[in-house]
Every structure is written in structure tokens, then in C-alpha cells.
Design an enzyme around this catalytic site. Structure first.
Site, PDB file in Angstrom:
ATOM      1  CB  SER A  26      -0.945  -0.052   1.207  1.00  0.00           C
ATOM      2  OG  SER A  26      -1.934   0.936   1.128  1.00  0.00           O
ATOM      3  CG  HIS A  40      -5.901  -1.879   0.031  1.00  0.00           C
ATOM      4  ND1 HIS A  40      -4.984  -1.620  -0.957  1.00  0.00           N
ATOM      5  CD2 HIS A  40      -5.431  -1.244   1.130  1.00  0.00           C
ATOM      6  CE1 HIS A  40      -4.012  -0.860  -0.486  1.00  0.00           C
ATOM      7  NE2 HIS A  40      -4.265  -0.617   0.781  1.00  0.00           N
ATOM      8  CG  ASP A  57      -6.641  -2.536  -3.704  1.00  0.00           C
ATOM      9  OD1 ASP A  57      -7.065  -1.476  -3.213  1.00  0.00           O
ATOM     10  OD2 ASP A  57      -5.432  -2.857  -3.703  1.00  0.00           O
TER      11      ASP A  57
END
Length: 350
Positions: free
Chosen positions: A136, A320, A290
């Protein structure tokens, strides 16, 4: 948000509280120690098993939207990577936004990486087998550090960059995945813009204008369209409810507050081809559900177009943050385990 509106604490403070990890029991297979690299707190994981040669080294930058995350919250993931790939893992506790705005997190990750690369003898690491890795926001930081080190003659070349559902641009929050997955946990579309703004300048007051695309001048949008465009997304990823959207009218006053979004150290997808061409072998993991899926797909294309070898893992049923949940409080998320194992298998081949 309720706590923030009542004045008890900010939503970020509350978010950090509920996300804080806890120290695990002693791992019989690892030496673990907390140190500082160039004044940046790190946690070093070293396998206890005898090695017949120098080990590979991994700099790990945690996710959390540049706002959340700590050494403890990613303890289980880093232990797993170190044990299973038999690598020395350095988890980096970079400074968090909004207290520390861009480029603080990037600078901390870069400085920790430079320190490690210059002191590999202390940890039994082969200086030619060092990789940067992150998920991320950490994937964003890994990409930025990798670009900065590309072409450095005074250091060994990075062996690889490992980008796990990375956020790589803030120009277009209307790519297909941002709408298809706008309400899918653990990262909503609005939160993606909120975190980027917190990292940039600690001010999310223009979040709606950024979501609508009013923050980028038309000429600049056209300049970057060759890299940031739904046209570069494979058709099979556009079948779930995609609508062509035109950005709202440009607002110069908003652009003035967010124009650093066009800096590659903040948005690595915007780096020039001359830089991308020099990047090391890459691993990219994306998840179907995501909002950041298309950031990863676009960067995959850019890397491949510039002759960089890319290993791609796409979790069809992933969302995610899933690798952090591969073994979460007794619950099992098979996709998270598959994703983490794909990283381990990639590392073993380096």
C-alpha cells in the site's frame, strides 16, 4: 468521525489506537532486535539457522496510508517473510503524517536503506541481493526509493522491488478500479484521496475536488495521459460497472495546494522513462477488489514497456490489505496466505 466531532480525539488518533499491534512471543527461529539506522527506528529480523553464504536482505516499508502503521502492526508479516525466505528483513518505522508531511516518510525510508546498504557486513547480507518491499503506502515508498537509487554508481544495484497493492499516483481517482471498488473494505475511494492529502500537506479540505479531478491542469493531465489512463488498463478489468467520466473543471486554487502530487517521489507512476528503464527486476501484487488495483496495473505496463522484468501476482478474490490478514486473530484468509507466499517464492528466486 463521531469522536472527532465531539472533540474527544481525532479520527486518525482513534484509527492508530484500534490498529496498534502487540508484541508477539519470542520466535525460536529468529533473532529480532530494535535499532536505529540514520536515526530512523528499525526492527531487524535475522534467521538463526546456519547459512552457507551471505543472505539476501529486504527493506520492508509498512502500509497504512502514510498515517497508520508501526513495527508492531507488521510484526507477523515480517517474521513470516524472514523465516520462510531465509532473509534478513529490516522493517522501517518511518515518520507518519499528518504530523510529518511529505517527504518525511520517503526520506526516512531512503536513509534507512542507504544505511543498510553500506553496512551489510554487520548482518551477513550480500550487498548485491538487497530488495525493497512494501504494501500500500509502503509500496509507494518502495517504488520511490527504488527510483531514487536507480543508476547510483556509488552503491550496488538493488536486486528487486516488491510492490504489494501499491498506491502510485494521485492524478486520477476515477480509474476503473476506483469506481468498481469505491465501497470495498479495507480501503474506500474517499479514504485513498484522504490519505494522499494527509501525506502531502496534512489538509484534506479539498478532497472532493481531488476526487472529481479538478486539481490537475488540462495540459498536465494530457501530458501524463500516456501513463495514467483507462486506455492502458486491459479490457478484462473493465467489465464490472465502468463508466467513462470526464474530470470536473480545473480549479487553479486547488492545484496550488496539491501541485507536488506531480513529483515522482510522491507519485512514482509519473517518473520519466529514463528512470524507469534503470529499475531492477520487479514483483507487483494486485487485488481485484481494491481501489489501487489499476495503479499496480499501470505501473506493470510502464515497467514492461521499458524492458524491466516483472513478476505479477493478481488475487482474483483479494481485497486491499489482505496479506496482513493471512492469519488474523485465529481467522484464516487463504488469499492473504497465497499472496504472501507468492512474495516468498519470488524472493527465493533472487
Amino acid at each position: 468521525m463521531i469522536l472527532e466531532k465531539t472533540g474527544l480525539c481525532s479520527q486518525i488518533t482513534f484509527g492508530r489506537y484500534v490498529r496498534q499491534g502487540r508484541r508477539l512471543r519470542v520466535d525460536p527461529k529468529l533473532f529480532i532486535q530494535d535499532l536505529q539506522f540514520n536515526k530512523v527506528p528499525v526492527r531487524v529480523y535475522q534467521p538463526k539457522a546456519t547459512s552457507h553464504g551471505r543472505r539476501r536482505g529486504i527493506l520492508f516499508f509498512h502500509g497504512g496510508g502514510w498515517v497508520f502503521g508501526s513495527l508492531d502492526t507488521y510484526e507477523k508479516v515480517c517474521r513470516y517473510l524472514s523465516r520462510e525466505s531465509e532473509s534478513v528483513v529490516v522493517s522501517v518505522q518511518y515518520r507518519l503524517a499528518p504530523e510529518h508531511k511529505y517527504p518525511a516518510a520517503y526520506e526516512d525510508c531512503l536513509n534507512a536503506t542507504l544505511h543498510f546498504m553500506r553496512n551489510t557486513d554487520l548482518y551477513g547480507v550480500d550487498p548485491t541481493r538487497i530488495s525493497v518491499c512494501g504494501d500500500s503506502a509502503g509500496g509507494n515508498l518502495a517504488a520511490a526509493v527504488s527510483q531514487t537509487l536507480a543508476g547510483r554508481a556509488d552503491l550496488p544495484r538493488l536486486r528487486a522491488q516488491i510492490l504489494i497493492y501499491p498506491g502510485l499516483q494521485a492524478l486520477d481517482f476515477n480509474l476503473p478500479s476506483y469506481h468498481q471498488n469505491r465501497g470495498v473494505p479495507l480501503l474506500f475511494r474517499e479514504r485513498a484521496a484522504f490519505f494522499a492529502l494527509q501525506y502531502l500537506n496534512g489538509d484534506a479540505s479539498h478532497m472532493q475536488e481531488v476526487l472529481k479531478g479538478s486539481h490537475i491542469p488540462p495540459d498536465m493531465r494530457q501530458k501524463y495521459r500516456k501513463w495514467v489512463s483507462p486506455d492502458n488498463i486491459p479490457e478484462e478489468f473493465k467489465v464490472r460497472g465502468v463508466k467513462a467520466l470526464n474530470p470536473s473543471d480545473f480549479m487553479a486554487e486547488v492545484y496550488e495546494t496539491v501541485k507536488r502530487f506531480c513529483e515522482p517521489n510522491l507519485c512514482p507512476l509519473l517518473a520519466e522513462d529514463a528512470v524507469v528503464h534503470q529499475l531492477p527486476e520487479s514483483f507487483i501484487l494486485t487485488c481485484e477488489y481494491d481501489v489501487l488495483r489499476d495503479d499496480g496495473l499501470l505501473y506493470k505496463k510502464r515497467l514492461e514497456d521499458n524492458g524491466v522484468q516483472v513478476t505479477w501476482c493478481h488475487l482474483e478474490d483479494g481485497f486491499h490489505g489482505i496479506i496482513s490478514l493471512y492469519d488474523y486473530g485465529g481467522l484464516s484468509f487463504p488469499s492473504g496466505k497465497r499472496g504472501l507466499d507468492s512474495v516468498v517464492n519470488f524472493l527465493k528466486g533472487l
